[in-house]
Structures are given as structure tokens and as C-alpha cells.
Design a protein around this motif. Structure first.
Motif, PDB file in Angstrom:
ATOM      1  N   VAL A 186     -14.974  34.284  17.680  1.00 33.29           N
ATOM      2  CA  VAL A 186     -14.097  34.251  18.474  1.00 33.29           C
ATOM      3  C   VAL A 186     -12.924  35.088  17.989  1.00 33.29           C
ATOM      4  O   VAL A 186     -12.242  36.106  18.962  1.00 33.29           O
ATOM      5  N   VAL A 187     -12.433  34.869  17.026  1.00 34.30           N
ATOM      6  CA  VAL A 187     -11.119  35.848  16.278  1.00 34.30           C
ATOM      7  C   VAL A 187     -11.580  37.338  16.341  1.00 34.30           C
ATOM      8  O   VAL A 187     -11.034  38.190  16.829  1.00 34.30           O
ATOM      9  N   LEU A 188     -12.941  37.601  15.926  1.00 31.37           N
ATOM     10  CA  LEU A 188     -13.502  38.982  16.055  1.00 31.37           C
ATOM     11  C   LEU A 188     -13.552  39.481  17.470  1.00 31.37           C
ATOM     12  O   LEU A 188     -13.317  40.488  17.680  1.00 31.37           O
ATOM     13  N   LEU A 189     -13.966  38.495  18.364  1.00 29.36           N
ATOM     14  CA  LEU A 189     -13.961  39.119  19.891  1.00 29.36           C
ATOM     15  C   LEU A 189     -12.708  39.362  20.325  1.00 29.36           C
ATOM     16  O   LEU A 189     -12.585  40.262  20.868  1.00 29.36           O
ATOM     17  N   LEU A 190     -11.630  38.728  19.972  1.00 29.29           N
ATOM     18  CA  LEU A 190     -10.421  38.982  20.357  1.00 29.29           C
ATOM     19  C   LEU A 190      -9.747  40.198  19.887  1.00 29.29           C
ATOM     20  O   LEU A 190      -9.395  41.032  20.348  1.00 29.29           O
ATOM     21  N   LEU A 243     -21.499  41.592  14.018  1.00 34.40           N
ATOM     22  CA  LEU A 243     -22.541  42.322  14.967  1.00 34.40           C
ATOM     23  C   LEU A 243     -22.478  41.587  16.257  1.00 34.40           C
ATOM     24  O   LEU A 243     -22.772  42.235  17.580  1.00 34.40           O
ATOM     25  N   LEU A 244     -22.598  40.323  16.226  1.00 32.47           N
ATOM     26  CA  LEU A 244     -22.859  39.612  17.660  1.00 32.47           C
ATOM     27  C   LEU A 244     -21.480  39.867  18.266  1.00 32.47           C
ATOM     28  O   LEU A 244     -21.623  39.921  19.532  1.00 32.47           O
ATOM     29  N   ALA A 245     -20.360  39.907  17.669  1.00 30.86           N
ATOM     30  CA  ALA A 245     -19.118  40.159  18.664  1.00 30.86           C
ATOM     31  C   ALA A 245     -19.253  41.668  19.254  1.00 30.86           C
ATOM     32  O   ALA A 245     -18.749  41.620  20.242  1.00 30.86           O
ATOM     33  N   LEU A 246     -19.626  42.371  18.200  1.00 37.53           N
ATOM     34  CA  LEU A 246     -19.714  43.697  18.943  1.00 37.53           C
ATOM     35  C   LEU A 246     -20.588  43.872  20.122  1.00 37.53           C
ATOM     36  O   LEU A 246     -20.606  44.779  21.196  1.00 37.53           O
ATOM     37  N   VAL A 247     -21.978  43.282  20.096  1.00 38.11           N
ATOM     38  CA  VAL A 247     -22.618  43.140  21.176  1.00 38.11           C
ATOM     39  C   VAL A 247     -21.973  42.646  22.280  1.00 38.11           C
ATOM     40  O   VAL A 247     -22.413  42.901  23.457  1.00 38.11           O
ATOM     41  N   LEU A 248     -21.593  41.253  22.195  1.00 33.36           N
ATOM     42  CA  LEU A 248     -20.948  40.808  23.254  1.00 33.36           C
ATOM     43  C   LEU A 248     -19.975  41.593  24.121  1.00 33.36           C
ATOM     44  O   LEU A 248     -19.625  41.661  25.130  1.00 33.36           O
TER      45      LEU A 248
END
Length: 358
Positions: free
Chosen positions: A155-159, A37-42
Motif C-alpha cells: 500500500v505504501v509503494l502504491l501510494l 513489482l505487484l504495486a507496479l502492475v496494479l
């Protein structure tokens, strides 16, 4: 004709039960759900950068790489500052063991002079072990290592999400004719989330810089650490200011006595009241779309489900829940008015100009 519709009470009970099951299920996988969820928001927060690059005809890999690197560099910078500061905190905390013990003795004398002393208070003071301060420091370091392990997953999810972002934008644009209410709700959620994050970050940076200057002038140790803490707690509604104030105020009490602590509290309070109460609402407007009661409930619920990360993401997650369950259903407008305190006006225009994609 007989009415075969389900009783309203039954619908309410089933909805409540489903929500409880979903929240407890999410709590069980909080170590995974939180970073996701944090990666989604970012990714949503930096999507205007991707839109700006796309509008200038940049290659797809540039549209993916630049927003991703922006987020990663910010995260790594913040983690680096926190790591160095926590290590410094671990080295200076044991030196305040004597001062802390003196404060406990003064508190005991104060209690005795006002007739509220008891045997339990005496035992608590006598059993105090200065070595416990080291245990607190070790706990902080252990928590920091846990954050670093979660950071790799994020970081992996962000990518992955950055790679999917251009495709997702096209899918939303294509689905506008088939599911207009859902697409509009998700677009509104993205716009509100971006505006909330941008405005909160800008004013959080200003407040944090002022806090650091005040702490440095007063001679409070580790002002940079408390400035970063003040920035992080900016995203925690209602109680974030108190959480950001307590550690530097207590350290000021140990380092310079009650006068220094009072000065820190007064300075923090003045800065917070000016920005959080007068300036921030003017720029944030109705972007959040949640009443004060719903904001507080959101903080409680998401902190219970996801822990400290839930406190930071309380507003964006509540906006996402509203988009999926209320704004996407035209028959639920009454609920939108209820949770927004009676204001159902559309959100202010997205400053990035990418709130809607057609």
C-alpha cells in the motif's frame, strides 16, 4: 582486416550467466521485490482511470487519489473475504478428521485388493494423526499474517507510485524523440498488461461467480472462499485452473463422498473449457505476445524467483522483461518472433485509449 568481434558462444554464455545471477539476486530480495513489482502492475492496471480524470481536467491530487483508492479498496475487500473464509475453514477442518481417516482406510483396502499394498502404506495409515489437520490450519493462518504484513508495504509503494505516475507519463512522452524504441516498448508493455489484466479479471469474475453458484447448489462448504481462490488462480497460466479446483474437490470428497467430488470436477471443467479455451482467447487475442512454451517457462522461472506471487505475476513480468530486453532493441526482432511463437504483430489497441502518450 581481422575480425575482433566476440564469439557468439561466448556472448550466449555471458548472457546466460548474467541472467542467472540477476534471477538469484532477485530471489534473495523476493520479500521486497515481490510487493514492488505487484504495486507496479496494479498502478499500470488503473492508469486508464488517471488518464480519464486528466482528460476531464481534474486536479492532480484527484488523479492520484482515485486510482489509489480503487486499488486499495479492492485489495482490502479481497483480504477481508479471505480472512473470514480461512477462519471458517479453520473451524470446520477438524470436523472432517474421521471422514479423512475413513478415506485412508478405503484407499488401503483398494490397494490391497489390487495387490499393491506394502508395509509402508500400512505404517502411513496407522501413524496418521487427525491432529495434524490443526497444524495445516495453523500454517494457513501464519501465511495469511505474512500476506497482511506484505500488504502494508505494498500500500505504501502504491501510494508512492501513484504520486509519481503523472510525472512518469510526462517523462515518457518527452523521451519519445530521444529513445523512441524504448518508449514504444514500454508503452506496448503497459497496453498489453492492461488488456491481459482487464480481460482476465472480467472472465475470472464470471467463472468465479459460476463456480460459487455450482458449489452452493452442491452443498460444498465455503463456496465464497473457493470462488475467490478461482479468481486469484485465473492469473496463473497453464496450471491455475487445477490449483483452483483441488481444494474444493477434496473438501467435496470429505463432505459428500466421491459423487459430490466428481460433480465438482465436471462442473469446474465445463466452465473452464468454455471460457478459457473458447471465449477468452477470442478477446485476449495476441495481447500476451508469448508462445505456450514461453508462458509455461515464465511460470516456472518467476515462481522460483518470487514464490507464489511470481506465479500470479508471471505474464506481466515476462512482458516487462520482453519490453526491456527485446522490444526496445530493433536488432532483437528475431528473438521477439521466437518467444511469441512466430507472431510479431503489434498488440491490439488499448481499450482505455491511453496506451500511447504523446
Amino acid at each position: 582486416m581481422s575480425d575482433h568481434s566476440s564469439p557468439r558462444a561466448l556472448i550466449v554464455l555471458l548472457t546466460t550467466a548474467s541472467a542467472v545471477v540477476a534471477l538469484f539476486g532477485l530471489r534473495e530480495v523476493a520479500s521486497i521485490a515481490g510487493p514492488v513489482l505487484l504495486a507496479l502492475v496494479l498502478v499500470i492496471a488503473v492508469s486508464p482511470v488517471r488518464g480519464w480524470l486528466a482528460g476531464r481536467g481534474s486536479p492532480t491530487w484527484v488523479q492520484v487519489a482515485v486510482p489509489f483508492l480503487v486499488v486499495v479498496l479492492v485489495l482490502l475487500g479481497m483480504v477481508a473475504v479471505l480472512t473470514v473464509s480461512v477462519i471458517q475453514l479453520a473451524s470446520i477442518l477438524p470436523t472432517y478428521a474421521t471422514q479423512f481417516q475413513d478415506l485412508l482406510a478405503e484407499a488401503q483396502l483398494f490397494a490391497v485388493s489390487h495387490g499393491i499394498s506394502n508395509e509402508q502404506l500400512n505404517k502411513a495409515v496407522q501413524s496418521y494423526d487427525p491432529g495434524r489437520v490443526l497444524g495445516i490450519v495453523q500454517t494457513l493462518l501464519t501465511s495469511l499474517l505474512g500476506v497482511l504484513s506484505s500488504l502494508f508495504l505494498m500500500v505504501v509503494l502504491l501510494l508512492a507510485m501513484s504520486l509519481d505516475a503523472p510525472v512518469t507519463a510526462k517523462l515518457l512522452a518527452a523521451g519519445r524523440d530521444h529513445k523512441p524504441a524504448l518508449v514504444t516498448a514500454l508503452t506496448t508493455f503497459a497496453g498489453r498488461t492492461r488488456r491481459y489484466l482487464v480481460v482476465s479479471t472480467v472472465f475470472g469474475l464470471i467463472c468465479s461467480a459460476l463456480d460459487v453458484c455450482v458449489l452452493a447448489l452442491l452443498g460444498v462448504p465455503l463456496p465464497l472462499l473457493w470462488g475467490v481462490l478461482a479468481l486469484i488462480t485465473t492469473y496463473i497460466p497453464n496450471i491455475g485452473f487445477v490449483l483452483g479446483l483441488l481444494p474444493p474437490a477434496l473438501l467435496a470428497l470429505l463432505d459428500g463422498g466421491s459423487r459430490q467430488m466428481i460433480l465438482v470436477i465436471v462442473a469446474y471443467s465445463v466452465i473452464n473449457v468454455v471460457f478459457q479455451s473458447f471465449i477468452l482467447p477470442k478477446y485476449l487475442g495476441d495481447a500476451v505476445g508469448l508462445s505456450t512454451t514461453m508462458t509455461l517457462l515464465s511460470l516456472i522461472v518467476w515462481t522460483f524467483v518470487l514464490g507464489p506471487l511470481g506465479a500470479l505475476l508471471a505474464i506481466p513480468l515476462s512482458l516487462l522483461t520482453r519490453a526491456l530486453l527485446i522490444d526496445s532493441d530493433p536488432s532483437a526482432r528475431w528473438a521477439a518472433a521466437l518467444i511469441s511463437g512466430g507472431s510479431t504483430s503489434p498488440p491490439p489497441p488499448d481499450p482505455s485509449g491511453t496506451a500511447s502518450t504523446r
